[in-house]
Write a protein that holds these residues in place. Structure first.
Motif, PDB file in Angstrom:
ATOM      1  N   UNK A   1       0.829  -1.201   0.000  1.00  0.00           N
ATOM      2  CA  UNK A   1       0.000   0.000   0.000  1.00  0.00           C
ATOM      3  C   UNK A   1       0.868   1.258   0.000  1.00  0.00           C
ATOM      4  N   UNK A   2       1.957   1.243   0.776  1.00  0.00           N
ATOM      5  CA  UNK A   2       2.884   2.380   0.763  1.00  0.00           C
ATOM      6  C   UNK A   2       3.479   2.572  -0.626  1.00  0.00           C
ATOM      7  N   UNK A   3       3.867   1.486  -1.261  1.00  0.00           N
ATOM      8  CA  UNK A   3       4.430   1.582  -2.610  1.00  0.00           C
ATOM      9  C   UNK A   3       3.394   2.081  -3.609  1.00  0.00           C
ATOM     10  N   UNK A   4       2.137   1.673  -3.430  1.00  0.00           N
ATOM     11  CA  UNK A   4       1.079   2.140  -4.329  1.00  0.00           C
ATOM     12  C   UNK A   4       0.855   3.641  -4.184  1.00  0.00           C
ATOM     13  N   UNK A   5       0.990   4.156  -2.967  1.00  0.00           N
ATOM     14  CA  UNK A   5       0.821   5.589  -2.748  1.00  0.00           C
ATOM     15  C   UNK A   5       1.806   6.415  -3.567  1.00  0.00           C
ATOM     16  N   UNK A   6       2.960   5.833  -3.857  1.00  0.00           N
ATOM     17  CA  UNK A   6       4.000   6.564  -4.584  1.00  0.00           C
ATOM     18  C   UNK A   6       3.530   6.977  -5.978  1.00  0.00           C
ATOM     19  N   UNK A   7       2.613   6.222  -6.555  1.00  0.00           N
ATOM     20  CA  UNK A   7       2.192   6.494  -7.937  1.00  0.00           C
ATOM     21  C   UNK A   7       0.690   6.717  -8.098  1.00  0.00           C
ATOM     22  N   UNK A   8      -0.109   6.334  -7.109  1.00  0.00           N
ATOM     23  CA  UNK A   8      -1.565   6.466  -7.232  1.00  0.00           C
ATOM     24  C   UNK A   8      -1.976   7.935  -7.229  1.00  0.00           C
ATOM     25  N   UNK A   9      -3.076   8.225  -7.924  1.00  0.00           N
ATOM     26  CA  UNK A   9      -3.558   9.606  -7.992  1.00  0.00           C
ATOM     27  C   UNK A   9      -4.080  10.084  -6.643  1.00  0.00           C
ATOM     28  N   UNK A  10      -4.699   9.182  -5.881  1.00  0.00           N
ATOM     29  CA  UNK A  10      -5.263   9.535  -4.581  1.00  0.00           C
ATOM     30  C   UNK A  10      -5.017   8.406  -3.584  1.00  0.00           C
ATOM     31  N   UNK A  11      -5.221   8.699  -2.320  1.00  0.00           N
ATOM     32  CA  UNK A  11      -5.119   7.662  -1.286  1.00  0.00           C
ATOM     33  C   UNK A  11      -6.177   6.595  -1.527  1.00  0.00           C
ATOM     34  N   UNK A  12      -7.371   7.024  -1.906  1.00  0.00           N
ATOM     35  CA  UNK A  12      -8.438   6.065  -2.185  1.00  0.00           C
ATOM     36  C   UNK A  12      -8.030   5.113  -3.307  1.00  0.00           C
ATOM     37  N   UNK A  13      -7.417   5.625  -4.360  1.00  0.00           N
ATOM     38  CA  UNK A  13      -6.967   4.768  -5.454  1.00  0.00           C
ATOM     39  C   UNK A  13      -5.961   3.729  -4.953  1.00  0.00           C
ATOM     40  N   UNK A  14      -5.042   4.143  -4.073  1.00  0.00           N
ATOM     41  CA  UNK A  14      -4.046   3.206  -3.544  1.00  0.00           C
ATOM     42  C   UNK A  14      -4.708   2.104  -2.732  1.00  0.00           C
ATOM     43  N   UNK A  15      -5.695   2.462  -1.899  1.00  0.00           N
ATOM     44  CA  UNK A  15      -6.416   1.454  -1.118  1.00  0.00           C
ATOM     45  C   UNK A  15      -7.164   0.492  -2.042  1.00  0.00           C
ATOM     46  N   UNK A  16      -7.832   1.019  -3.040  1.00  0.00           N
ATOM     47  CA  UNK A  16      -8.602   0.163  -3.939  1.00  0.00           C
ATOM     48  C   UNK A  16      -7.682  -0.755  -4.748  1.00  0.00           C
ATOM     49  N   UNK A  17      -6.579  -0.211  -5.277  1.00  0.00           N
ATOM     50  CA  UNK A  17      -5.668  -1.006  -6.099  1.00  0.00           C
ATOM     51  C   UNK A  17      -5.012  -2.132  -5.306  1.00  0.00           C
ATOM     52  N   UNK A  18      -4.646  -1.832  -4.063  1.00  0.00           N
ATOM     53  CA  UNK A  18      -3.849  -2.777  -3.283  1.00  0.00           C
ATOM     54  C   UNK A  18      -4.704  -3.719  -2.438  1.00  0.00           C
ATOM     55  N   UNK A  19      -5.746  -3.181  -1.818  1.00  0.00           N
ATOM     56  CA  UNK A  19      -6.529  -3.958  -0.863  1.00  0.00           C
ATOM     57  C   UNK A  19      -7.957  -4.212  -1.322  1.00  0.00           C
TER      58      UNK A  19
END
Length: 243
Positions: A202-220
């Motif tokens: 999730x931390x790694x996804x935050x590096x490139x995701x447009x939003x925090x919500x996108x990182x949560x959805x993509x990863x979890x």
């Protein structure tokens, strides 16, 4: 930034250094060699503990600077209660070593966790998460945290996590104390429910995701707001205020 780098360079001009497998420590004066070894041992222990928690073992050595107390305040511009700073390098005051080895270990674990979080997320982790995970990494159970949240929940609720994404510096002392407690329990809940490996993803996804919500959805596969609702239910149960 230029001024900060100039001050750092001036302060470090005559410093000595010690190195371990994963850290380079700079310090002033031969009298601080033994203190430096204490810090290096604590850093290597933090590397192992936090590496195991997040499945993260960087190969690059991290620089750590040990300053005389007055110089630490001047260089970092940190408040009097600050025990350390991470700004790309871990910076510690020599005086902090007087509080004992366990206090040093706790401080080092906290700051090394910040280094890992900032690196993995490329500085894009929300502040509640950064501070929350760093507190969890200290491995210290403070009873006062649960009491602060219990009182806040009984009196009307906690601040939305979205309001704690950009920092706590504008908050008063009581509100900041509550924000840190909320951040701790939110990060602890995320680790307990999803595990360290998924938290790293999730931390790694935050590096490139447009939003925090996108990182949560993509990863979890979990919307950010759903995570917050689940966390609030969990913390109400933990402090004994569940309906």
């Amino acid at each position: 930034t230029v001024e900060r780098l100039r001050r750092d360079a001036d302060a470090e001009r005559d410093m000595q250094s010690l190195a371990s497998s994963h850290f380079v420590l700079k310090f002033e004066g031969p009298e601080n060699v033994s203190a430096g070894r204490i810090v290096l041992n604590a850093l290597e222990d933090a590397y192992r503990r936090i590496g195991a928690r997040f499945a993260y073992y960087p190969l690059e050595r991290l620089e750590v600077i040990l300053y005389p107390d007055e110089q630490f305040r001047e260089i970092t511009n940190s408040p009097h209660w600050s025990g350390a700073v991470y700004d790309g390098r871990i910076k510690l005051p020599v005086g902090g070593l007087a509080h004992g080895s366990e206090s040093v270990a706790r401080t080092v674990r906290h700051e090394y966790a910040h280094a890992a979080i900032v690196t993995l997320s490329r500085s894009r982790a929300p502040v509640w998460w950064n501070e929350g995970l760093a507190q969890v990494a200290e491995e210290v159970n403070e009873a006062g945290r649960a009491g602060r949240l219990r009182m806040a929940l009984a009196e009307g609720g906690l601040a939305p996590l979205s309001s704690l994404e950009n920092g706590f510096t504008q908050l008063g002392r009581e509100d900041a104390s509550l924000a840190y407690a909320e951040a701790y329990f939110a990060a602890d809940y995320l680790l307990r429910k999803k595990g360290g490996y998924n938290v790293r993803r999730l931390l790694e996804a935050l590096a490139t995701a447009a939003t925090i919500d996108d990182a949560f959805r993509q990863t979890l596969s979990l919307p950010y707001e759903d995570f917050e609702r689940q966390f609030l239910r969990d913390i109400a149960q933990r402090v004994g205020l569940a309906n």
